[in-house]
Design a protein around this motif. Structure first.
Motif, mmCIF file in Angstrom:
data_model
loop_
_atom_site.group_PDB
_atom_site.id
_atom_site.type_symbol
_atom_site.label_atom_id
_atom_site.label_comp_id
_atom_site.label_asym_id
_atom_site.label_seq_id
_atom_site.Cartn_x
_atom_site.Cartn_y
_atom_site.Cartn_z
ATOM 1 N N ILE A 5 14.054 16.389 26.954
ATOM 2 C CA ILE A 5 14.547 17.126 25.789
ATOM 3 C C ILE A 5 15.682 16.298 25.198
ATOM 4 O O ILE A 5 16.729 16.117 25.823
ATOM 5 N N GLY A 6 15.433 15.730 24.026
ATOM 6 C CA GLY A 6 16.455 14.863 23.438
ATOM 7 C C GLY A 6 15.852 14.027 22.340
ATOM 8 O O GLY A 6 14.736 14.298 21.876
ATOM 9 N N LYS A 7 16.596 12.985 21.960
ATOM 10 C CA LYS A 7 16.185 12.172 20.815
ATOM 11 C C LYS A 7 15.025 11.239 21.164
ATOM 12 O O LYS A 7 14.810 10.918 22.334
ATOM 13 N N GLU A 8 14.359 10.804 20.101
ATOM 14 C CA GLU A 8 13.416 9.697 20.280
ATOM 15 C C GLU A 8 14.188 8.400 20.115
ATOM 16 O O GLU A 8 15.084 8.305 19.280
ATOM 17 N N ILE A 9 13.861 7.400 20.927
ATOM 18 C CA ILE A 9 14.494 6.073 20.805
ATOM 19 C C ILE A 9 13.362 5.055 20.699
ATOM 20 O O ILE A 9 12.951 4.451 21.698
ATOM 21 N N PRO A 10 12.825 4.885 19.474
ATOM 22 C CA PRO A 10 11.632 4.027 19.331
ATOM 23 C C PRO A 10 11.879 2.593 19.798
ATOM 24 O O PRO A 10 10.946 1.942 20.276
ATOM 25 N N SER A 11 13.110 2.098 19.690
ATOM 26 C CA SER A 11 13.356 0.703 20.092
ATOM 27 C C SER A 11 13.907 0.579 21.510
ATOM 28 O O SER A 11 14.523 -0.431 21.861
ATOM 29 N N LEU A 12 13.670 1.598 22.323
ATOM 30 C CA LEU A 12 14.104 1.506 23.728
ATOM 31 C C LEU A 12 13.450 0.290 24.382
ATOM 32 O O LEU A 12 12.241 0.090 24.252
ATOM 33 N N PRO A 13 14.219 -0.542 25.100
ATOM 34 C CA PRO A 13 13.581 -1.677 25.770
ATOM 35 C C PRO A 13 12.541 -1.204 26.787
ATOM 36 O O PRO A 13 12.723 -0.144 27.394
ATOM 37 N N TRP A 14 11.518 -2.012 26.956
ATOM 38 C CA TRP A 14 10.445 -1.541 27.844
ATOM 39 C C TRP A 14 9.606 -2.681 28.387
ATOM 40 O O TRP A 14 9.328 -3.653 27.664
ATOM 41 N N GLN A 15 9.218 -2.581 29.625
ATOM 42 C CA GLN A 15 8.137 -3.387 30.215
ATOM 43 C C GLN A 15 7.293 -2.441 31.047
ATOM 44 O O GLN A 15 7.836 -1.551 31.719
#
Ligand code: BMA
Length: 316
Positions: A5-15
């Protein structure tokens, strides 16, 4: 399926999780992401915290300088992996956490006084101008970590009361405030229970709200004949009464196994201080100090972690 429950972070780093890997937390392949080379005159940069900010990300970084003064500096990034640190020191002290509540960014950190360590509190809207508030805990405490919204109308902060040295004990408590000035209504949250955290436990990143409760990562310490080893555990706390532990993993989720976690100024330390969570995908990026020398990044998802906690639950 647990939901963030919270914001979307489209540019969150990810692998993606490496194929065949069975544990719930995996490391970024190019760790460490921040080292002493990111800041002139620093000896080491580690236990640091980051948040989404404007179009990118901002952070508060623990820098131990070549004088071995412990200071906090700010940093900015467009991808949350490559960071530009600002040489200006905003506060003296260590182990900063950063928490956004209603558009205001609250910094909590270990502030040094001649009577021991207190939880310093400061706020900013732009990471440039900071207003320092009353320390949240006096006498001595460390690991002050705010919840990201008021609960039942009050701010809530976890703390770990301690002694004036390298404390050989420690439980997590929490306390409430209506105004971020006066703190009270203390509640006990958790003690060391598992072998891997037998010496002490302390809060880590800002808790993540989920539909199953507050997801918290924390650090736990075991003492061996070689000294302290710091690892990361996880638990789910009740949404309205967050001192109630609903589920808690019996085993660590991340421990010092890689070279940069085992070798450094203080060997064998994994010390999480931030976790950014994307509500759309359920992805979580965890930022942790490695061996009191550098900042590293690891990944998980809300399902990986919540399922692990429940499968390895010590709350019966
Ligand atoms: C704790 C804190 C942390 C540090 C850890 C290991 O007491 O001081 O900043 O990472 O010890 O040295």
């Amino acid at each position: 399926m647990a939901k963030i429950i919270g914001k979307e972070i489209p540019s969150l780093p990810w692998q993606d999780k490496p194929e065949g890997y069975r544990y719930p937390v995996w490391r970024y392949s190019l760790n460490p992401i921040v080292t002493r080379n990111n800041l002139y005159f620093s000896n080491s940069i580690f236990n640091s915290a980051v948040v989404p900010f404007r179009d990118g990300f901002a952070g508060v970084f623990r820098a131990d300088m070549r004088t071995r003064d412990q200071v906090i500096v700010t940093g900015f990034s467009s991808d949350a992996i490559n960071w530009t640190l600002n040489e200006k020191q905003i506060f003296k002290g260590y182990d900063p956490r950063i928490c956004e509540i209603d558009g205001v960014y609250y910094l909590t950190w270990v502030k040094l006084t001649d009577k021991g360590t207190v939880i310093g509190v400061a706020k900013t809207k732009d990471f440039v101008d900071w207003e320092e508030l009353e320390p949240a805990s006096y006498p001595v405490a460390r690991n002050g970590v705010l919840f990201p919204r008021k609960i039942n109308g009050e701010y809530v902060m976890m703390i770990r009361p301690c002694d004036r040295g390298h404390t050989p004990y420690g439980d997590i408590f929490l306390m409430h405030s209506k105004d971020m000035v006066y703190w009270g209504k203390y509640r006990f949250v958790m003690s060391p229970v598992n072998n891997w955290e037998m010496t002490k436990v302390g809060a880590g990143p800002t808790p993540i709200e989920t539909d199953e409760g507050w997801l918290v990562f924390y650090h736990g310490v075991i003492t061996s004949c070689n000294g302290f080893t710091y690892s990361m555990g996880a638990a789910l706390l009740d949404k309205d009464e967050p001192w109630k532990v609903l589920h808690r993993a019996d085993s660590y989720l991340l421990a010092p196994h890689e070279y940069y976690e085992c070798v450094g100024d203080v060997p064998n330390v994994v010390f999480p201080c931030a976790a950014m969570a994307d509500s759309k995908t359920g992805r979580i990026a965890v930022y942790y100090g490695a061996a009191d020398t550098s900042v590293a990044l690891a990944f998980t998802t809300v399902d990986d972690t919540v399922n692990y906690i429940k499968e390895h639950d010590l709350i019966k």
